[in-house]
Enzyme design. Structure first.
Site, PDB file in Angstrom:
ATOM      1  CG  ASP A  49      92.265  21.607 -83.729  1.00 13.41           C
ATOM      2  OD1 ASP A  49      92.922  21.197 -82.336  1.00 13.41           O
ATOM      3  OD2 ASP A  49      92.144  22.889 -84.017  1.00 13.41           O
ATOM      4  CB  VAL A  85      85.712  18.150 -83.217  1.00 21.28           C
ATOM      5  CG1 VAL A  85      86.692  17.257 -83.543  1.00 21.28           C
ATOM      6  CG2 VAL A  85      85.763  17.772 -81.537  1.00 21.28           C
ATOM      7  CB  VAL A  86      88.525  21.962 -86.696  1.00 21.73           C
ATOM      8  CG1 VAL A  86      88.565  22.305 -88.204  1.00 21.73           C
ATOM      9  CG2 VAL A  86      87.916  23.079 -85.980  1.00 21.73           C
ATOM     10  CG  ASP A 131      95.608  24.382 -79.399  1.00 24.77           C
ATOM     11  OD1 ASP A 131      96.446  23.950 -78.495  1.00 24.77           O
ATOM     12  OD2 ASP A 131      94.648  25.149 -78.972  1.00 24.77           O
TER      13      ASP A 131
END
Length: 249
Positions: A6, A12-13, A104
């Site tokens: 993500d 940034v995950v 998202d």
């Protein structure tokens, strides 16, 4: 295992989906740290020798999307699935303005509707504070306000002392010194913002909504938890997984 990425404006995950074990491994790097050596070290540290069988990406930063997708494909020899408007016909929620809405937010809406199967609302505490309203099985609209950290940084500016103030909710609504004055103004102010926004949305649409909170700061404002039917910090990753699976059928 599925690797979900993500890409947000700040972080940034990354998450690894382990089936019945959910998301056992989740970590983040700052968006500016996307240089190949840092990304590679991060992946090696958290993934190691785990077998990655699929990759899904959601991004609101197009420039980084191509960089990270290319690096992931080179490393794992898998073409990442990048969520976009072509993904939306497969999901159970109708998307208004598919070219404009962030992927998202679509992921959040997909996961929330899957969770409640009814009218619902997602409050996402990220770089921006967003309210995504799902009514009659479609995204009815979105509200966007500055996020908690964004508001704090805007107030602090270049003042070092202000920038060091932690995001901690003080017991008193009335600040007694510089630190608690700013904490109270921003954090208790956001409690009021969220409460009133939920109230006005429900009044305008004449509906009661199931409300789920997500985002890295979703647990900071504890007085709001009575407003939420669920607090799911990994809601976006879960929505990304659902969209990926719906489009891979």
């Amino acid at each position: 295992m599925l690797l979900a990425v993500d890409i947000g404006n700040t972080n940034v995950v990354f998450g690894i989906y382990g089936g019945g074990s959910g998301w056992p491994t989740v970590w983040r790097i700052e968006t500016r740290d996307e240089a190949q050596d840092k990304l590679s070290r991060s992946l090696n540290k958290h993934i190691g020798d785990k077998e990655i069988t699929g990759i899904v990406i959601s991004s609101v930063v197009p420039f980084f999307t191509h960089i990270i997708a290319r690096q992931l494909q080179q490393k794992y020899h898998i073409a990442p699935y990048v969520i976009g408007p072509s993904s939306y016909p497969a999901i159970p929620v109708e998307i208004l303005s598919p070219e404009q809405i962030g992927t998202d937010l679509v992921a959040n809406a997909t996961a929330a509707f899957d969770m409640f199967n009814s009218d619902c609302m997602v409050v996402d505490f990220g770089t921006a504070l967003t309210f995504t309203v799902i009514a009659d099985q479609r995204i009815h609209g979105v509200n966007i306000a500055p996020g908690l950290k964004t508001a704090m940084k805007a107030l602090a500016g270049n003042a070092v002392k202000l920038s060091e103030i932690p995001l901690a909710l003080p017991e008193s609504v009335i600040g007694k010194d510089t630190t608690t004055a700013i904490q109270s103004g921003i954090l208790w102010g956001y409690v009021g913002l969220v409460e009133k926004m939920i109230e006005r949305i429900e009044k305008e649409l004449n509906k009661e909504f199931k409300v789920v909170a997500t985002g890295g700061l979703s647990k900071v404002l504890k007085p709001l938890h009575d407003q939420f039917d669920a607090v799911e910090p990994l809601l976006t990753l879960e929505g990304m997984r659902l969209i990926y699976e719906m489009n891979k059928k």
